[in-house]
Enzyme design. Structure first.
Site, short mmCIF file in Angstrom:
data_model
loop_
_atom_site.label_atom_id
_atom_site.label_comp_id
_atom_site.label_asym_id
_atom_site.label_seq_id
_atom_site.Cartn_x
_atom_site.Cartn_y
_atom_site.Cartn_z
N THR A 20 0.82 -1.21 0.00
CA THR A 20 0.00 0.00 0.00
C THR A 20 0.85 1.26 0.00
O THR A 20 2.00 1.24 0.46
CB THR A 20 -0.90 0.01 1.25
OG1 THR A 20 -1.57 1.26 1.36
CG2 THR A 20 -0.08 -0.19 2.52
N ASP A 21 0.27 2.37 -0.47
CA ASP A 21 0.97 3.65 -0.41
C ASP A 21 1.03 4.20 1.01
O ASP A 21 1.79 5.13 1.30
CB ASP A 21 0.32 4.67 -1.35
CG ASP A 21 -1.14 4.96 -1.05
OD1 ASP A 21 -1.72 4.33 -0.13
OD2 ASP A 21 -1.73 5.81 -1.75
N GLU A 22 0.24 3.64 1.92
CA GLU A 22 0.18 4.18 3.28
C GLU A 22 1.49 3.98 4.05
O GLU A 22 1.71 4.63 5.07
CB GLU A 22 -0.99 3.57 4.04
CG GLU A 22 -2.33 3.95 3.42
CD GLU A 22 -3.51 3.61 4.30
OE1 GLU A 22 -3.41 3.75 5.53
OE2 GLU A 22 -4.56 3.20 3.75
N LYS B 215 2.18 -3.18 7.37
CA LYS B 215 2.49 -3.38 5.95
C LYS B 215 3.92 -2.96 5.63
O LYS B 215 4.60 -3.60 4.82
CB LYS B 215 1.50 -2.59 5.08
CG LYS B 215 0.10 -3.19 5.07
CD LYS B 215 0.05 -4.60 4.49
CE LYS B 215 0.33 -4.62 3.00
NZ LYS B 215 0.16 -6.00 2.43
N TYR C 233 -1.95 -0.30 11.01
CA TYR C 233 -2.06 -0.98 9.71
C TYR C 233 -0.86 -0.69 8.83
O TYR C 233 -0.20 -1.61 8.33
CB TYR C 233 -3.35 -0.57 9.00
CG TYR C 233 -3.32 -0.86 7.51
CD1 TYR C 233 -3.18 -2.16 7.04
CD2 TYR C 233 -3.39 0.17 6.57
CE1 TYR C 233 -3.13 -2.43 5.68
CE2 TYR C 233 -3.35 -0.10 5.22
CZ TYR C 233 -3.21 -1.40 4.78
OH TYR C 233 -3.15 -1.66 3.44
#
Length: 351
Positions: free
Chosen positions: A132-134, A162, A158
């Site tokens: 993810t970009d997060e 990741k 989260y």
């Protein structure tokens, strides 16, 4: 043969469906079937011998090792993850267990399998990790978009979990020579999206006459990527991506949350009008969540430059397809809206 983890979830199921719609190569689909894993997503594959579903946890090393030995996949595509920021705030332990420990155990089983292959199979094998970009943190309004060299700065349990999984995948390539690939995508949307995320939540709540909750003032910005475009990008990376590399996948569609909700309401006003008023009348602003990132944006030029991928859908065309899908699939939505989900929404979106 390829092996997919998390293939009953939103992105994983779309990938499996798109894969089998375009080619004959079979898929072994491993999913734990947590609350967001839904076999109804794969109902159209019932009776299709190319789809082999296995109900299992990626953290179950013995089961994963046995599956690898039995099916001998040429590639593993790792979608399986706990993926909702809000849930990670209320219960981070599950995110560490699945995203970190589960990825570690999957990598260990994969490493043993990969090292057992003959030279040709070993050379052609790929482990593609979907992220993810997060992991990159948050951007200010005038910051350039995230690139593959942006420093990691995760801000939620989260995204931290990741980020840890990304680092593990990188380490297994650099330490053991495992042929890995990593993709970091922006916010996905489209069919089969579990109705806790913004777009499907707004669609389902709007139709049910419920409030449309928006965190804070709705000014948070996200880059939106139609799920079929994401699946096409993953196929391209699997086919021609450089081993050990990371590729950012974005839709080039930066929108505020409020703009997204307004657009959904306007589409519903057109496609399924209320007897009186607009769906916009149901919008309610609620207390912002802790540590809410202000802006995400993806620079996907590396993927376009090296592999020739660009999104096929604009935000407008993709969102219209998404709303139309939900309007045509009431049975799926009704089955997903379980008692557990309703309790979760009541807990999370308190004014």
């Amino acid at each position: 043969m390829i092996l997919v983890t998390g293939g009953a979830g939103f992105i994983g199921a779309n990938f499996v469906l798109n894969w089998l719609a375009s080619q004959s190569e079979p898929v072994v689909n491993v999913d734990k079937l947590t609350y967001a894993g839904n076999l109804n997503n794969l109902a159209s594959l019932k009776g299709d011998s190319r789809h082999i579903f296995v109900h299992a946890d990626i953290g179950d090393s013995d089961t994963i090792s046995a599956l690898l030995a039995q099916h001998k996949p040429r590639a593993i595509l790792h979608f399986a993850a706990e993926s909702h920021v809000d849930r990670s705030i209320h219960g981070p332990a599950a995110f560490i267990e699945t995203n970190v420990n589960g990825t570690f155990r999957l990598l260990e089983a994969t490493r043993a399998y990969w090292q057992s292959l003959d030279a040709e199979a070993k050379q052609s094998f790929r482990f593609l990790h979907v992220s993810t970009d997060e992991v990159y943190g948050s951007l200010e309004a005038d910051d350039p978009p995230f690139s593959e060299t942006t420093a990691y700065a995760p801000n939620s349990p989260y995204s931290a979990s990741k980020a840890a999984s990304d680092h593990l995948v990188r380490a297994y390539h650099h330490t053991y020579g495992m042929p890995t690939l990593t993709t970091n995508c922006s916010n996905n949307y489209g069919p089969y999206h579990f109705p806790e995320k913004l777009i499907p939540l707004v669609i389902t709540n709007a139709r049910a006459g419920k409030d449309l909750p928006i965190y804070g003032d709705g000014s948070q910005v996200r880059d939106w990527l139609f799920v079929s475009d994401h699946c096409a990008a993953i196929r391209r990376v699997l086919e021609n991506g450089r081993v050990g590399e990371t590729y950012n996948v974005g839709g080039w569609n930066e929108k505020t949350n409020l703009n997204v909700v307004h657009t959904i309401c306007d589409l519903l006003d057109e496609l399924k009008p209320k007897s009186a008023g607009s769906y916009r009348d149901q919008i309610r602003f609620v207390k912002d969540r802790p540590g809410h990132d202000k802006r995400y944006a993806i620079d996907a030029r590396k993927l376009e430059r090296e592999l020739g991928w660009k999104p096929a859908e604009t935000f407008e065309t993709g969102l219209r397809k998404t709303v139309e899908w939900y309007l045509a699939n009431d049975v799926w939505t009704d089955q997903v809206l379980s008692g557990e989900y309703k309790n979760w929404v009541e807990l999370q979106y308190q004014s």
